[in-house]
Design an enzyme around this catalytic site. Sequence first.
Site, PDB file in Angstrom:
ATOM      1  N   TYR A  47       0.856  -1.191   0.000  1.00 23.90           N
ATOM      2  CA  TYR A  47       0.000   0.000   0.000  1.00 23.90           C
ATOM      3  C   TYR A  47       0.887   1.234   0.000  1.00 23.90           C
ATOM      4  CZ  TYR A  47      -4.326   2.447   0.050  1.00 23.90           C
ATOM      5  OH  TYR A  47      -5.359   3.254  -0.338  1.00 23.90           O
ATOM      6  N   ARG A  76      -9.306  10.683  -8.114  1.00 21.49           N
ATOM      7  CA  ARG A  76      -8.436  11.403  -7.179  1.00 21.49           C
ATOM      8  C   ARG A  76      -7.648  10.377  -6.375  1.00 21.49           C
ATOM      9  NH1 ARG A  76      -8.938  12.748  -1.377  1.00 21.49           N
ATOM     10  NH2 ARG A  76      -7.783  10.831  -1.678  1.00 21.49           N
ATOM     11  N   LYS A 113      -6.400  -1.807  -0.567  1.00 27.64           N
ATOM     12  CA  LYS A 113      -7.231  -1.618   0.624  1.00 27.64           C
ATOM     13  C   LYS A 113      -7.784  -2.950   1.127  1.00 27.64           C
ATOM     14  CE  LYS A 113      -7.591   2.934   1.388  1.00 27.64           C
ATOM     15  NZ  LYS A 113      -7.468   3.627   2.673  1.00 27.64           N
ATOM     16  N   GLU A 168     -13.869   5.063  -2.281  1.00 32.31           N
ATOM     17  CA  GLU A 168     -12.443   5.343  -2.133  1.00 32.31           C
ATOM     18  C   GLU A 168     -11.925   6.215  -3.273  1.00 32.31           C
ATOM     19  OE1 GLU A 168      -9.028   5.217  -0.029  1.00 32.31           O
ATOM     20  OE2 GLU A 168     -10.770   4.027   0.558  1.00 32.31           O
ATOM     21  N   ASP A 169     -11.258   7.313  -2.917  1.00 36.65           N
ATOM     22  CA  ASP A 169     -10.533   8.156  -3.879  1.00 36.65           C
ATOM     23  C   ASP A 169     -11.412   8.700  -5.001  1.00 36.65           C
ATOM     24  OD1 ASP A 169      -8.334   7.860  -2.333  1.00 36.65           O
ATOM     25  OD2 ASP A 169      -7.152   6.711  -3.755  1.00 36.65           O
ATOM     26  N   ASP A 190     -13.894   6.301   2.941  1.00 36.71           N
ATOM     27  CA  ASP A 190     -12.685   6.222   3.763  1.00 36.71           C
ATOM     28  C   ASP A 190     -11.897   7.517   3.757  1.00 36.71           C
ATOM     29  OD1 ASP A 190     -10.893   4.715   5.454  1.00 36.71           O
ATOM     30  OD2 ASP A 190      -9.494   4.712   3.771  1.00 36.71           O
ATOM     31  N   ASP A 191     -11.871   8.224   2.629  1.00 38.07           N
ATOM     32  CA  ASP A 191     -11.120   9.481   2.561  1.00 38.07           C
ATOM     33  C   ASP A 191     -11.721  10.528   3.487  1.00 38.07           C
ATOM     34  OD1 ASP A 191      -9.394   8.610   0.290  1.00 38.07           O
ATOM     35  OD2 ASP A 191     -11.329   8.531  -0.714  1.00 38.07           O
ATOM     36  N   GLY A 243     -10.255  20.033   1.070  1.00 38.00           N
ATOM     37  CA  GLY A 243     -10.920  18.992   0.298  1.00 38.00           C
ATOM     38  C   GLY A 243     -11.657  18.013   1.183  1.00 38.00           C
ATOM     39  N   ASN A 298      -0.713  11.760   1.066  1.00 39.78           N
ATOM     40  CA  ASN A 298      -0.073  10.561   0.529  1.00 39.78           C
ATOM     41  C   ASN A 298       0.153  10.704  -0.971  1.00 39.78           C
ATOM     42  OD1 ASN A 298       0.042   8.916   2.890  1.00 39.78           O
ATOM     43  ND2 ASN A 298      -2.161   8.591   2.737  1.00 39.78           N
TER      44      ASN A 298
END
Length: 539
Positions: A95, A148, A166, A237-238, A260-261, A295, A399
């Site tokens: 990861y 993203r 993940k 996610e993302d 999760d973000d 964000g 990250n």
Amino acid sequence: MSAHNLRGFDLLSSVRHNKGTAFNHQEREALGLRGLLPPAVFGLDDHKRRALANIRRKDSDIERYVFMQSLMGRNQTLFYRLVIDHIEELMPIIYTPTVGQACREFAHIFRQPRGFYISPSDKGDIRTILNNWPEKDIRVVVITDGERILGLGDLGTNGMGIPIGKLALYTACAGIPPEQCLPVMLDVGTNNQALREDPLYLGTPIPRIRGEDYIQLVDEFVTAIQDAFPKALIQFEDFLTPNAYALLNTYRNQVLCFNDDIQGTAAVALAGVYASCKPAGKQFKDLKVMFLGAGSAATGIADLLKVALMAEGLSEPEALARLWFVDVSGLVVKGRTDLMSHNLPYAHAHTQMPFIEAIEDIKPDVLIGATGCPGTFNQSVIRKMCEHNARPVIFALSNPTSQAECTAEQAYAWSNGHVIFASGSPFAPVEYDGNRYQPGQGNNAYIFPGIGLGAIVAEAKLISDEMFLAAASTLAQCVTEEEVAAGSVYPKLTRIREVSLDIAVAVAKTAYAQALAQSEPPLNLRETIAQRMYDPHYE
């Protein structure tokens, strides 16, 4: 003998049941394996030693990533045993930070299909094609549309590396059986021109679809998952911030899901803030927190911090007054016409000013970066925080490591060793002025696996804010005095399965207390959850 009907090459090709040269002579005779394997018999420990030696002789982390992905595709028992037993060495490979490079290069390092792909051409058929997935008891789905990815932007279908990674952590960190995990890529095109022009690109080489067509595709997916896998938790996610909030707000009170973000990052950050209070000598309810970046990650953290401050007795206006944002245009204040809806609650009646002046004026106790822009916590920023705090709390959460707002070494050097530091991706220990600091990693892997495990065992209908509060509080309580003394506000990764179990218990208890559970509470909740955790070993 394993309870399956596979024999010969079919058995050796089964990712779940293959154990290679660990098949003993009796098994080889009974299962049609004689002659298909070298004569020597080895155990799991021998396989681990061989695999580790192969990993360590690789010249780069991306080659180590490719090796681990290939291992996952041929022997999942060995893959997960290896990750669990060497989590500190291998989590950064499977990861963050390596997964960032892996996503950039995904089409070029592609070896074998893994996960489920949905494109606009599948509209109207999503429920039907879900029948093609071989497993029928899916409990966790991680989906991205690749727009993203980490701090790297629009990587289109290359972003499939994120759901795969993940879900590997769901299994390694919380024992969700791998066959109950489903990675999904919602391929709706990409606005990354270089990818569209790449002849090896694996996705649909069109500009991203937007608007009603996009919403309808996501809605069909969510509906199809509910029908095909009614006990499945969906993790978004993302996604780009506007879509992330829109989807979360649409589905959070309808189906078992979370982002999760927004929510996972919030819980892990809140846990770090909780744990920082003791070494900083401050009370949580008295803190002022400033965010650089506005964000989905930053506002998600603020939203949960607001709930946590109100749980300490503050009114909503009092809680909001403790939370301040700075974005690319400066301090977020009332009267600005360029703010998004999720920023508005944090727009205060105050003079607009640039970042460094805002630190001087607001005097925050905690500074949290979620910008995706490296170097934004420069020497002036760190020293300004030190002017107002004996132990400033600095979280550089972007990250992968290359995108962090500052490095651990910079934070300790510029603060003369006084900073309480955490980052989103791992940093090596730092030697400064005769002291050794082990910076904490605010990795979402401390939170989302335990959330998923608790929700699965309780058969929760929804994921509530109170579950994330319980997870954050539990994670903070897991940090030992020794870990705090070494400079970390998070537990060692080597304890992450124990931490995930603690969080799962707290989440399940919350689900039962809120009448959100569909299962009956067991007599011994902790023991029941522990017994559900997948522990990889050869049968």
